[in-house]
Every structure is written in C-alpha cells, then in structure tokens.
Design an enzyme around this catalytic site. Structure first.
Site, mmCIF file in Angstrom:
data_model
loop_
_atom_site.group_PDB
_atom_site.id
_atom_site.type_symbol
_atom_site.label_atom_id
_atom_site.label_comp_id
_atom_site.label_asym_id
_atom_site.label_seq_id
_atom_site.Cartn_x
_atom_site.Cartn_y
_atom_site.Cartn_z
ATOM 1 N N TYR A 1 0.868 -1.171 0.000
ATOM 2 C CA TYR A 1 0.000 0.000 0.000
ATOM 3 C C TYR A 1 0.907 1.224 0.000
ATOM 4 O O TYR A 1 1.463 1.605 1.023
ATOM 5 C CB TYR A 1 -0.876 -0.041 1.251
ATOM 6 C CG TYR A 1 -1.970 1.002 1.352
ATOM 7 C CD1 TYR A 1 -2.239 1.913 0.335
ATOM 8 C CD2 TYR A 1 -2.766 1.063 2.496
ATOM 9 C CE1 TYR A 1 -3.246 2.846 0.451
ATOM 10 C CE2 TYR A 1 -3.783 2.000 2.628
ATOM 11 C CZ TYR A 1 -4.021 2.887 1.605
ATOM 12 O OH TYR A 1 -5.025 3.821 1.729
ATOM 13 N N LYS B 1 -1.637 -1.459 -3.924
ATOM 14 C CA LYS B 1 -2.623 -0.398 -4.025
ATOM 15 C C LYS B 1 -1.853 0.892 -4.223
ATOM 16 O O LYS B 1 -1.040 1.278 -3.384
ATOM 17 C CB LYS B 1 -3.476 -0.320 -2.759
ATOM 18 C CG LYS B 1 -4.519 0.803 -2.784
ATOM 19 C CD LYS B 1 -5.326 0.839 -1.497
ATOM 20 C CE LYS B 1 -6.355 1.973 -1.518
ATOM 21 N NZ LYS B 1 -7.147 2.033 -0.265
ATOM 22 N N ILE C 1 -9.319 0.004 -5.753
ATOM 23 C CA ILE C 1 -9.850 -0.164 -4.401
ATOM 24 C C ILE C 1 -10.416 1.191 -4.022
ATOM 25 O O ILE C 1 -9.663 2.124 -3.722
ATOM 26 C CB ILE C 1 -8.753 -0.602 -3.417
ATOM 27 C CG1 ILE C 1 -8.109 -1.915 -3.887
ATOM 28 C CG2 ILE C 1 -9.303 -0.743 -2.005
ATOM 29 C CD1 ILE C 1 -6.863 -2.310 -3.101
#
Length: 305
Positions: free
Chosen positions: A141, A169, A211
């Site tokens: 992330y 992400k 996402i």
C-alpha cells in the site's frame, strides 16, 4: 480462500466499519457485507484506512473478519478478503501477522511504516521481512501523503520479485510514476489504484482495477466503467465515469470515511454514521450537500415502485 495473485483485479471495496455507541456494530457490518457481495465487487479490504483499522483492537479485527465472512456466505458467493495492517515497527507487524495467521483471509494490504520515514533500503528490508514471515500473500500500500514516505519504482520492482508480494494499491498520486511502473512491472504483479478521483485515468493507463471508497455508492456504475474499458468502449467508459466522478470529490470533502458513512446511514445500509476519534462526523454544511446529492440521485417515485 483463493489465489490472491489471480483475484487481485477488478473493483475492490475498502469496507467501512460501522459502530454503535463506541462498539462494533456487527448487525450493520453483516448487512453491508451481504449487500456488496450481492453486487459487482470483486473483493473486499477490511480494516484499512476506510475501515478505521488503526482504531480497532485485535479482538475487534477478528470479529470484523468473521462477521464479513458470514455476510459474504449469506450471499452465496465466494469473495477474496484482505486485511489491512499498518505499523511503524517491523517486529510488531510480524507479531500482528502471527496473531492473524489462522484467520479466514486471503491476504494482507500493508502500508509503508508511518512517521519514521525510512530509506528505500529500509523499506525493502521491512517489506521483505514481513513477506518472509506472513502466512498469506501481501499487497503493498503505497500512500506517501499518509505514511510520509513513498515507495519508488525501483523499490517496488525489487519487492515485486518476492513470491509472497503479489500486487499493490497505488495511492502515490503521481501519474507519471504510475505509468512508468505499469510499463516495467513483472508479469502477474497486480496494480490497483486507490485514488478515487483518478479511477478512470488509471484504468486507461493499464491498471488492473481499483480499491475505491466511493464505490460504496453507485457500485454498479463504478464497476461498469472498468467493464466498458475492457470491452474497448472507451467513450462509453468515459461517459459513465462522468456520471459518478463528482462523488469522488464530495466523499473526500471532509476526512474519510465520515461522508460515506453519512450517506450509507441515509440509505439504511448502516444504522449510524458514527466514527471513532480523532475522526468526527460530517459537518452540518457537508451534510446538507450530501443530502442534496442523495436526493438528486434518488430515482423517481414511479421508477422506485
């Protein structure tokens, strides 16, 4: 459980965590999980930024996973679920991986260590140690405006070589960097954008999906943007995106996920818009704007009937 590397694509939802009087609202959480599992989402992230994961204790995290799994099962579908983890200490993060090793999850979404701002060498060693230790696959992330440090593309490429690091992400908010990484990433390494306002352009640049907090609302429309893009209908995808792009600004007009929780409460999906300090519920001014948008998007009475 599924093979996360193959499943980490399409539209994933970073599920909000409902609260009631300071406690986890399991009834609302199960309702949410069932509702979205009945729709076009391809996976769920639990207890990450949108899920206020840093305010949850380990016992609450475990209940979130269990309740969401039950809600998904109610729908009859099988969906991959990743647990969001954050921390500034590698050893404490390894402890968290140990505590969650036998939970019914498919992987982890792990943010860069916040506040410490380690070097790129430190980030490589940190994530390598976690990937070596984890019982489930890891998605990185990259969110420098929260963590205080960015994973460079060279660092990402090194980490992408690890067999237990399967994707990322991307919240770097740097389109040039994202395009460069998409061109250089190894085969099978998944990239999902986490920048709601950049959803359409990320798909156009070659991202595998997204996402998106905003996809709690108008979920079908968000999913159809990618469907149309995959079908080669770029004009259709852009037209659909224009119908929902304003939501991505409105839902981040004040710290997230408070605006989304307000909207979900108005829609009856969760019972309260409660958040945990230091988060606060939306201001009266933003509530009024949200109410206007909710009413604007409400179908006509005959259509609702």
């Amino acid at each position: 459980m599924t093979d996360l590397r193959s499943q980490l694509q399409g539209l994933w939802l970073p599920l909000v965590t409902p609260f009631r009087d300071g406690a986890l609202d399991e009834t609302s959480l199960r309702r949410l999980a069932r509702h979205y599992a009945d729709g076009p989402v391809d996976g769920m992230i639990l207890a990450a930024t949108s899920g206020e994961g840093m305010t949850l204790g380990i016992a609450e995290l475990q209940r979130v996973v269990a309740v969401v799994r039950d809600g998904i099962a109610d729908s009859g579908r099988t969906l991959p679920v990743c647990l969001g983890l954050s921390g500034a200490s590698t050893s404490k993060m390894q402890d968290a991986l140990d505590e969650t090793a036998d939970w019914p999850i498919d992987g982890y979404l792990i943010a860069s260590p916040y506040y410490i701002r380690p070097s790129q060498r430190g980030l490589v060693q940190h994530f390598t140690a976690l990937a070596d230790h984890a019982s489930w696959p890891i998605a990185l992330y990259n969110i420098p405006y929260r963590a205080g440090v960015s994973l460079t593309n060279d660092t990402l490429l090194k980490l992408a070589e690890h067999p237990n690091i399967v994707g990322m992400k991307d919240c770097g908010a740097d389109r040039a960097q994202s395009i460069d990484f998409l061109a250089r990433r190894p085969p099978g390494f998944r990239v999902l954008t986490g920048e709601d306002a950049l959803y359409h352009e990320a798909l156009a640049d070659g991202a595998d999906g997204a996402i998106l907090l905003s996809a709690h609302l108008e979920t079908d429309a968000f999913a159809s943007v990618q469907t149309l893009m995959k079908q080669g209908d770029r004009n259709g995808a852009l037209a659909r995106w224009k119908t929902i792009s304003a939501l991505t600004r409105l839902l981040f007009a004040e710290p997230s996920p408070a605006p989304a929780k307000y909207w979900l409460t108005r829609g009856g999906l969760i019972d309260r818009a409660e958040v945990r300090l230091p988060m606060v519920e939306v201001s009266a001014e933003l509530a009024a704007l949200l109410d206007e948008e909710i009413e604007r998007r409400r179908p006509p009475l005959l259509q609702r009937a």
